[in-house]
Write a protein that holds these residues in place. Structure first.
Motif, PDB file in Angstrom:
ATOM      1  N   UNK A   1       0.793  -1.219   0.000  1.00 46.06           N
ATOM      2  CA  UNK A   1       0.000   0.000   0.000  1.00 46.06           C
ATOM      3  C   UNK A   1       0.829   1.275   0.000  1.00 46.06           C
ATOM      4  N   UNK A   2       1.811   1.421   0.908  1.00 43.45           N
ATOM      5  CA  UNK A   2       2.618   2.649   0.904  1.00 43.45           C
ATOM      6  C   UNK A   2       3.378   2.859  -0.399  1.00 43.45           C
ATOM      7  N   UNK A   3       3.895   1.793  -1.009  1.00 36.78           N
ATOM      8  CA  UNK A   3       4.620   1.942  -2.275  1.00 36.78           C
ATOM      9  C   UNK A   3       3.677   2.408  -3.379  1.00 36.78           C
ATOM     10  N   UNK A   4       2.464   1.885  -3.406  1.00 40.86           N
ATOM     11  CA  UNK A   4       1.497   2.320  -4.415  1.00 40.86           C
ATOM     12  C   UNK A   4       1.087   3.778  -4.191  1.00 40.86           C
ATOM     13  N   UNK A   5       0.885   4.153  -2.932  1.00 41.56           N
ATOM     14  CA  UNK A   5       0.510   5.537  -2.639  1.00 41.56           C
ATOM     15  C   UNK A   5       1.631   6.498  -3.034  1.00 41.56           C
ATOM     16  N   UNK A   6       2.865   6.125  -2.730  1.00 43.63           N
ATOM     17  CA  UNK A   6       4.010   6.954  -3.088  1.00 43.63           C
ATOM     18  C   UNK A   6       4.126   7.091  -4.601  1.00 43.63           C
ATOM     19  N   UNK A   7       4.042   5.980  -5.308  1.00 45.53           N
ATOM     20  CA  UNK A   7       4.202   5.998  -6.759  1.00 45.53           C
ATOM     21  C   UNK A   7       3.097   6.801  -7.420  1.00 45.53           C
ATOM     22  N   UNK A   8       1.865   6.601  -6.979  1.00 44.84           N
ATOM     23  CA  UNK A   8       0.743   7.328  -7.572  1.00 44.84           C
ATOM     24  C   UNK A   8       0.895   8.827  -7.377  1.00 44.84           C
ATOM     25  N   UNK A   9       1.347   9.224  -6.212  1.00 45.52           N
ATOM     26  CA  UNK A   9       1.540  10.641  -5.942  1.00 45.52           C
ATOM     27  C   UNK A   9       2.600  11.238  -6.846  1.00 45.52           C
ATOM     28  N   UNK A  10       3.745  10.575  -6.987  1.00 40.76           N
ATOM     29  CA  UNK A  10       4.837  11.124  -7.790  1.00 40.76           C
ATOM     30  C   UNK A  10       4.466  11.186  -9.270  1.00 40.76           C
ATOM     31  N   UNK A  11       3.721  10.191  -9.752  1.00 40.40           N
ATOM     32  CA  UNK A  11       3.285  10.216 -11.144  1.00 40.40           C
ATOM     33  C   UNK A  11       2.338  11.395 -11.387  1.00 40.40           C
ATOM     34  N   UNK A  12       1.421  11.619 -10.459  1.00 45.31           N
ATOM     35  CA  UNK A  12       0.406  12.651 -10.647  1.00 45.31           C
ATOM     36  C   UNK A  12       0.942  14.058 -10.437  1.00 45.31           C
ATOM     37  N   UNK A  13       1.901  14.222  -9.500  1.00 46.24           N
ATOM     38  CA  UNK A  13       2.284  15.568  -9.092  1.00 46.24           C
ATOM     39  C   UNK A  13       3.760  15.891  -9.306  1.00 46.24           C
ATOM     40  N   UNK A  14       4.540  14.900  -9.726  1.00 49.65           N
ATOM     41  CA  UNK A  14       5.931  15.150 -10.040  1.00 49.65           C
ATOM     42  C   UNK A  14       6.861  14.938  -8.866  1.00 49.65           C
ATOM     43  N   UNK A  15       8.113  14.635  -9.201  1.00 47.07           N
ATOM     44  CA  UNK A  15       9.117  14.484  -8.160  1.00 47.07           C
ATOM     45  C   UNK A  15       9.833  13.156  -8.219  1.00 47.07           C
TER      46      UNK A  15
ATOM     47  N   UNK B   1       8.697  -2.787  -9.500  1.00 51.35           N
ATOM     48  CA  UNK B   1       7.557  -3.161 -10.349  1.00 51.35           C
ATOM     49  C   UNK B   1       6.370  -2.256 -10.090  1.00 51.35           C
ATOM     50  N   UNK B   2       6.119  -1.948  -8.816  1.00 53.18           N
ATOM     51  CA  UNK B   2       5.000  -1.065  -8.492  1.00 53.18           C
ATOM     52  C   UNK B   2       5.236   0.314  -9.099  1.00 53.18           C
ATOM     53  N   UNK B   3       6.454   0.828  -8.964  1.00 57.19           N
ATOM     54  CA  UNK B   3       6.758   2.133  -9.533  1.00 57.19           C
ATOM     55  C   UNK B   3       6.594   2.152 -11.035  1.00 57.19           C
ATOM     56  N   UNK B   4       7.134   1.134 -11.708  1.00 58.72           N
ATOM     57  CA  UNK B   4       7.048   1.078 -13.169  1.00 58.72           C
ATOM     58  C   UNK B   4       5.608   0.911 -13.633  1.00 58.72           C
ATOM     59  N   UNK B   5       4.831   0.066 -12.939  1.00 60.46           N
ATOM     60  CA  UNK B   5       3.440  -0.159 -13.328  1.00 60.46           C
ATOM     61  C   UNK B   5       2.600   1.101 -13.169  1.00 60.46           C
TER      62      UNK B   5
END
Length: 378
Positions: free
Chosen positions: A230-244, A292-296
């Motif tokens: 869960x935390x990895x998905x939340x982190x990845x989704x945030x960075x994809x949407x808002x940058x960083x 994998x979570x980050x790339x997906x």
């Protein structure tokens, strides 16, 4: 539940009573549930009730070994901010920030570029009230606005640079053991004398078969761990949407089988079932899963680098020499020993055991200290 082995706790901790009552009421619990209670129970959890760091605690992290660690990560953050186009406002986030030592050292080094300090809004994701107090003391005069949050999802919007040193190893894991008829989930139950015991669910788990689909065929007795994603998905989704970008440093592996659940007390290994709530529980980080979570999600993962190689690329050698100038021989030896502990390759050092993974927005290219060839393919 087929029992594996039982451990007699040294003392009857308050959390042991709560765990025993839950098992009696609801049946054997997943390893992740047990680990989550041991670390985060609202009254008796390990991180809720104590400062676990340093000589008087149970373990020591890299920021506590030397100021150089946090300073170099601060310079990495400055270079990453510049690569992001130097936004006038951004979130500098630390996950699981310990005593605040890393952030304090990072901000001190980052003052070399005043524009970075002016743009930074520091956010600490921390659930421990004891450690929050230590962080407030460490950052009292840092010159930057600092906010605290219980969850990553509570962070305000905006581009972010996220630092996570020894955060993911404390996330609860589920464990599965491969037998002749498939994967069976490992659980924590009670034996006839009321002692905590590991055992296996009688029915095979279809989840484990899906989790292991990318791995070689397992041998009988192989252990598969699956950390809370869960935390990895939340982190990845945030960075994809808002940058960083995020920089993740932890001890771990690139995927595979193995039982890595471990417990530490007074800097020594103990049974994970002994004295729940009074010992630190961790598991090695599955960096392949994080990548994998980050790339997906749409990020670009880079790594894995050993911590030693990463720090050397950032200038550990030069910083060590600079700190030694004007110091006594004893002080110089201490500085050199700290650098060796951070980056050395012997078993007692952190340079090879600890790995570094960067997750960056795809528009940014290779992050500082990484080469474009080190991008992990999806």
């Amino acid at each position: 539940m087929n029992q594996l082995h039982a451990i007699l706790p040294e003392i009857e901790t308050p959390l042991l009573k709560a765990i025993r009552n839950e098992i009696l009421s609801e049946g054997p619990m997943p390893v992740s549930r047990y680990m989550g209670l041991c670390l985060g129970h609202p009254r008796h959890g390990y991180y809720v009730t104590r400062d676990p760091l340093g000589a008087e605690g149970d373990f020591t992290t890299a920021p506590e070994i030397s100021q150089m660690f946090g300073e170099l990560l601060g310079l990495w953050a400055v270079a990453m901010w510049q690569q992001m186009g130097a936004p006038s406002a951004f979130r500098l986030v630390e996950l699981g920030p310990g005593r605040g030592t890393l952030m304090a050292d990072a901000l001190r080094a980052a003052r070399l570029l005043p524009a970075f300090i002016s743009a930074a809004q520091v956010h600490m994701v921390e659930t421990s009230p004891v450690l929050r107090k230590a962080q407030r003391r460490a950052l009292k005069n840092c010159g930057v606005e600092v906010s605290w949050h219980d969850r990553m999802e509570d962070l305000p919007d905006g581009p972010a640079i996220v630092l996570a040193n020894e955060f993911f190893d404390a996330l609860p894991v589920d464990q599965y053991v491969h037998t002749a008829d498939g994967w069976h989930e490992k659980r924590v139950g009670l034996d006839a004398d009321g002692m905590l015991v590991f055992g296996l669910d009688a029915a095979p788990s279809p989840l484990a078969a899906a989790f292991s689909a990318h791995l070689p065929p397992p041998a009988e007795g192989a252990v598969l761990e699956r950390m809370d994603a869960g935390p990895a998905r939340a982190l990845s989704s945030r960075l994809v949407a808002q940058g960083g970008a995020a920089l993740i440093i932890d001890y771990g592996h690139g995927g595979g089988y193995g039982d890595t659940l471990q417990a530490l007390h007074n800097h020594s290994f103990v049974s994970p079932l002994a004295n729940p709530g009074m010992v630190d529980l961790t598991a090695h980080v599955d960096f392949a899963l994080l990548a994998r979570i980050g790339a997906a999600t749409g990020l670009s993962p880079y790594g894995l680098l050993g911590q030693g190689e990463f720090l050397i690329r950032l200038g550990l050698g030069q910083r060590t020499q600079a700190l030694m100038k004007g110091k006594s021989e004893a002080e110089q030896m201490a500085i050199a020993a700290a650098a060796t502990r951070l980056a050395g390759t012997e078993r007692e050092h952190m340079g090879k055991l600890f790995k570094v993974l960067a997750l960056v927005h795809p528009s940014l290219g290779a992050p500082p200290a990484f080469d474009s060839s080190e991008r992990i393919p999806a």
